[in-house]
Design a protein around this motif. Structure first.
Motif, PDB file in Angstrom:
ATOM      1  N   PHE A 144       0.836  -1.205   0.000  1.00  0.00           N
ATOM      2  CA  PHE A 144       0.000   0.000   0.000  1.00  0.00           C
ATOM      3  C   PHE A 144       0.873   1.258   0.000  1.00  0.00           C
ATOM      4  N   SER A 145       2.038   1.186   0.626  1.00  0.00           N
ATOM      5  CA  SER A 145       2.940   2.326   0.695  1.00  0.00           C
ATOM      6  C   SER A 145       3.530   2.682  -0.662  1.00  0.00           C
ATOM      7  N   ALA A 146       3.481   1.759  -1.619  1.00  0.00           N
ATOM      8  CA  ALA A 146       4.025   2.034  -2.950  1.00  0.00           C
ATOM      9  C   ALA A 146       3.058   2.826  -3.816  1.00  0.00           C
ATOM     10  N   LEU A 147       1.830   3.014  -3.336  1.00  0.00           N
ATOM     11  CA  LEU A 147       0.827   3.770  -4.080  1.00  0.00           C
ATOM     12  C   LEU A 147       0.892   5.245  -3.719  1.00  0.00           C
ATOM     13  N   ALA A 148       0.609   6.096  -4.691  1.00  0.00           N
ATOM     14  CA  ALA A 148       0.447   7.519  -4.403  1.00  0.00           C
ATOM     15  C   ALA A 148      -0.874   7.717  -3.674  1.00  0.00           C
ATOM     16  N   PRO A 149      -0.968   8.721  -2.803  1.00  0.00           N
ATOM     17  CA  PRO A 149      -2.227   8.944  -2.075  1.00  0.00           C
ATOM     18  C   PRO A 149      -3.449   9.071  -2.971  1.00  0.00           C
ATOM     19  N   ASN A 150      -3.284   9.620  -4.174  1.00  0.00           N
ATOM     20  CA  ASN A 150      -4.451   9.744  -5.046  1.00  0.00           C
ATOM     21  C   ASN A 150      -4.864   8.414  -5.676  1.00  0.00           C
ATOM     22  N   GLN A 151      -4.154   7.326  -5.340  1.00  0.00           N
ATOM     23  CA  GLN A 151      -4.531   5.991  -5.807  1.00  0.00           C
ATOM     24  C   GLN A 151      -5.231   5.170  -4.726  1.00  0.00           C
ATOM     25  N   TRP A 152      -5.204   5.648  -3.499  1.00  0.00           N
ATOM     26  CA  TRP A 152      -5.765   4.864  -2.397  1.00  0.00           C
ATOM     27  C   TRP A 152      -7.230   4.508  -2.625  1.00  0.00           C
ATOM     28  N   ASP A 153      -8.005   5.494  -3.029  1.00  0.00           N
ATOM     29  CA  ASP A 153      -9.449   5.295  -3.152  1.00  0.00           C
ATOM     30  C   ASP A 153      -9.774   4.182  -4.142  1.00  0.00           C
ATOM     31  N   GLN A 154      -9.158   4.220  -5.317  1.00  0.00           N
ATOM     32  CA  GLN A 154      -9.432   3.195  -6.324  1.00  0.00           C
ATOM     33  C   GLN A 154      -8.950   1.831  -5.869  1.00  0.00           C
ATOM     34  N   ALA A 155      -7.805   1.799  -5.196  1.00  0.00           N
ATOM     35  CA  ALA A 155      -7.281   0.520  -4.700  1.00  0.00           C
ATOM     36  C   ALA A 155      -8.258  -0.114  -3.715  1.00  0.00           C
ATOM     37  N   LEU A 156      -8.798   0.691  -2.809  1.00  0.00           N
ATOM     38  CA  LEU A 156      -9.751   0.157  -1.835  1.00  0.00           C
ATOM     39  C   LEU A 156     -11.037  -0.309  -2.506  1.00  0.00           C
ATOM     40  N   LYS A 157     -11.478   0.395  -3.533  1.00  0.00           N
ATOM     41  CA  LYS A 157     -12.669  -0.033  -4.265  1.00  0.00           C
ATOM     42  C   LYS A 157     -12.443  -1.405  -4.894  1.00  0.00           C
ATOM     43  N   ASN A 158     -11.277  -1.590  -5.489  1.00  0.00           N
ATOM     44  CA  ASN A 158     -10.987  -2.867  -6.145  1.00  0.00           C
ATOM     45  C   ASN A 158     -10.891  -4.012  -5.137  1.00  0.00           C
ATOM     46  N   ILE A 159     -10.239  -3.761  -4.007  1.00  0.00           N
ATOM     47  CA  ILE A 159     -10.132  -4.787  -2.970  1.00  0.00           C
ATOM     48  C   ILE A 159     -11.507  -5.120  -2.400  1.00  0.00           C
ATOM     49  N   PHE A 160     -12.295  -4.093  -2.139  1.00  0.00           N
ATOM     50  CA  PHE A 160     -13.641  -4.290  -1.603  1.00  0.00           C
ATOM     51  C   PHE A 160     -14.473  -5.129  -2.565  1.00  0.00           C
ATOM     52  N   SER A 161     -14.342  -4.847  -3.856  1.00  0.00           N
ATOM     53  CA  SER A 161     -15.139  -5.547  -4.866  1.00  0.00           C
ATOM     54  C   SER A 161     -14.792  -7.027  -4.949  1.00  0.00           C
ATOM     55  N   VAL A 162     -13.508  -7.363  -4.912  1.00  0.00           N
ATOM     56  CA  VAL A 162     -13.101  -8.745  -5.122  1.00  0.00           C
ATOM     57  C   VAL A 162     -13.328  -9.608  -3.885  1.00  0.00           C
ATOM     58  N   LEU A 163     -13.419  -9.006  -2.696  1.00  0.00           N
ATOM     59  CA  LEU A 163     -13.604  -9.763  -1.460  1.00  0.00           C
ATOM     60  C   LEU A 163     -15.036 -10.279  -1.300  1.00  0.00           C
ATOM     61  N   LYS A 164     -15.142 -11.445  -0.686  1.00  0.00           N
ATOM     62  CA  LYS A 164     -16.446 -11.937  -0.260  1.00  0.00           C
ATOM     63  C   LYS A 164     -16.925 -11.118   0.942  1.00  0.00           C
ATOM     64  N   PRO A 165     -18.217 -11.010   1.181  1.00  0.00           N
ATOM     65  CA  PRO A 165     -18.691 -10.392   2.428  1.00  0.00           C
ATOM     66  C   PRO A 165     -18.082 -11.132   3.623  1.00  0.00           C
ATOM     67  N   GLY A 166     -17.493 -10.396   4.536  1.00  0.00           N
ATOM     68  CA  GLY A 166     -16.820 -10.999   5.673  1.00  0.00           C
ATOM     69  C   GLY A 166     -15.370 -11.348   5.416  1.00  0.00           C
ATOM     70  N   GLY A 167     -14.905 -11.152   4.179  1.00  0.00           N
ATOM     71  CA  GLY A 167     -13.516 -11.446   3.842  1.00  0.00           C
ATOM     72  C   GLY A 167     -12.557 -10.484   4.514  1.00  0.00           C
ATOM     73  N   GLN A 168     -11.318 -10.943   4.705  1.00  0.00           N
ATOM     74  CA  GLN A 168     -10.332 -10.167   5.461  1.00  0.00           C
ATOM     75  C   GLN A 168      -9.197  -9.646   4.576  1.00  0.00           C
ATOM     76  N   VAL A 169      -8.659  -8.489   4.981  1.00  0.00           N
ATOM     77  CA  VAL A 169      -7.440  -7.930   4.404  1.00  0.00           C
ATOM     78  C   VAL A 169      -6.355  -7.981   5.475  1.00  0.00           C
ATOM     79  N   LEU A 170      -5.246  -8.645   5.184  1.00  0.00           N
ATOM     80  CA  LEU A 170      -4.123  -8.753   6.111  1.00  0.00           C
ATOM     81  C   LEU A 170      -3.062  -7.752   5.665  1.00  0.00           C
ATOM     82  N   PHE A 171      -2.728  -6.826   6.537  1.00  0.00           N
ATOM     83  CA  PHE A 171      -1.977  -5.635   6.138  1.00  0.00           C
ATOM     84  C   PHE A 171      -0.740  -5.436   7.011  1.00  0.00           C
ATOM     85  N   ARG A 172       0.376  -5.086   6.379  1.00  0.00           N
ATOM     86  CA  ARG A 172       1.570  -4.644   7.108  1.00  0.00           C
ATOM     87  C   ARG A 172       2.338  -3.679   6.216  1.00  0.00           C
ATOM     88  N   ASP A 173       2.801  -2.558   6.813  1.00  0.00           N
ATOM     89  CA  ASP A 173       3.486  -1.552   6.002  1.00  0.00           C
ATOM     90  C   ASP A 173       4.277  -0.603   6.897  1.00  0.00           C
TER      91      ASP A 173
END
Length: 424
Positions: A269-298
């Motif tokens: 996530f740190s490799a993205l420019a701040p103006n890319q955050w919103d689209q990245a989250l939309k894509n992750i949200f879309s591909v996940l199942k309801p209740g699916g998890q995101v495991l994050f470290r940065d």
């Protein structure tokens, strides 16, 4: 837990040397001068540093000669303080206490920076802002970030990074999806690099129905994964994908909306420019199942690697260009929570003086996304299962240096169908 940028020998030794050399301009902030510190307003005059033995030269804050009581050397290695962890998000059990010899070990957990270092960090940030990256470089680094990652993986072998053996310790859900009889599970890794996360997971996997999609927007990184002896196309699929892609590229190849159980985002996530955050989250949200998890470290705000940046590396607040052309952002804990909770923000432009600004208005929420009443766009609203700060102090015994590292770790969850209907 090992730092993700710590490398195998001989690369590891070379990078340590480079790290030490790069810190020479920081020496007054990362070593202890007994003439500048004391536990009392009117300290006694300490003996010259050269006259102290190696064990008495304390770079943590108070020299041994000024301590009324020193713990015996073995106290730092007390077995009761070195127990193997079993719970996630504890970030180590080697606690540094007053009187400990910091040079007894190479690293200490949960160590806050001292006042001198914090002051130095603020001075460094000010200098970085005064000498930002040129307009020319800002444009060329932001226009095609994949180009620079391709160069990176073209210059470094698949063994450049250590395998992330700590994954199942910190994220127990990985044990659940890989255990025998777990059933059909789909794991998506974003920013898979050379496979240093995916391959250890596959080695521990006992679930015949597990499917791993390892994606990176570097074509070279994907080639490295596919050439590995550990690559098994029956279980794993490696593809080029930009997590901030739009249109037909919004979803990874071979995956449908709502098809993924777990998303891994480790130092990506740190490799993205701040103006890319919103689209990245939309894509992750879309591909996940309801209740699916995101495991994050940065990377966390104030990490040594942020403070080390000199002139012509600063692009915008907390966002930098490394010497190899790759980008990196350093997150604050509250800021990261706001991003993933869907609190709307105005992305900064590429002008150096701009900042990311989070709106304080109350957004409308429906079906797990937050609607911005001003721009009428939607930002995904994830539930925060856990979020923590991993602070470590690394020690260079030869150079008498202390190095503060900061990482953020979190688990985000896409709201379940039940909670979505409740919020509707």
């Amino acid at each position: 837990m090992m730092d993700d940028e710590e490398c195998e020998n001989p690369v590891k030794r070379r990078n340590r040397q480079q790290l030490s050399n790069a810190m020479e301009h920081m020496r007054f902030a990362v070593t202890y001068d007994p003439k500048l510190s004391s536990t009392s307003p009117t300290p006694p005059t300490p003996p010259p540093l050269d006259s102290l033995s190696l064990s008495e030269q304390d770079a943590y804050g108070v020299p041994a000669s000024l301590q009324p009581l020193r713990h015996p050397p073995e106290r730092s290695g007390d077995p009761s303080n070195q127990l193997k962890r079993t719970d996630p998000f504890q970030f180590g059990s080697r606690y540094l206490q007053e009187g400990d010899d910091i040079f007894a070990f190479n690293a200490w957990d949960h160590v806050e920076t001292d006042a001198a270092y914090a002051e130095f960090a603020e001075l460094q940030y000010a200098k970085q802002r005064e000498a930002p990256v040129s307009d020319f470089d800002r444009k060329r680094f932001n226009q095609d970030p994949a180009k620079w990652w391709n160069k990176f993986y073209g210059s470094n072998s698949a063994n450049f990074f250590k395998n992330r053996k700590w994954l199942q310790q910190e994220f127990p859900v990985l044990k659940e999806v890989t255990k025998k009889g777990a059933g059909r599970k789909v794991l998506l890794e974003v920013g898979a690099g050379a496979g240093n996360t995916a391959f250890p997971i596959l080695r521990e996997n006992e679930n015949e129905e597990l499917r791993v999609h390892a994606c990176d927007f570097s074509k070279k990184a994907v080639e490295v994964m596919k050439k590995s002896e550990h690559y098994d196309e029956k279980i794993m699929q490696a593809n080029v994908w930009d997590v901030a892609g739009t249109g037909e590229s919004a979803l990874p190849p071979g995956l449908e909306p709502g098809s993924v159980d777990v998303v891994l985002m480790i130092f990506i996530f740190s490799a993205l420019a701040p103006n890319q955050w919103d689209q990245a989250l939309k894509n992750i949200f879309s591909v996940l199942k309801p209740g699916g998890q995101v495991l994050f470290r940065d990377y966390g705000r104030g990490d040594l690697s942020q403070i080390r940046f000199k002139k012509e590396r600063w692009m915008q607040e907390n966002f930098y260009i490394r010497g190899d052309g790759t980008r990196v952002y350093f997150f604050d804990k509250d800021e990261l929570g706001d991003i993933w909770k869907g609190k709307t923000f105005q992305p900064p432009t590429e002008e150096p003086e701009d900042r990311t600004v989070f709106e304080e208005k109350e957004p409308r929420e429906s079906n797990g996304v937050v609607e911005d009443s001003i721009s009428h766009t939607t930002t995904p609203a994830f539930d925060i299962e856990d979020i923590g700060i991993d602070r470590r102090m690394l020690v260079n015994r030869q150079r008498r240096l202390k190095m503060y590292r900061v990482w953020l770790q979190a688990v985000f969850r896409k709201p379940s169908q039940e909670s979505q209907s409740t919020n509707s």
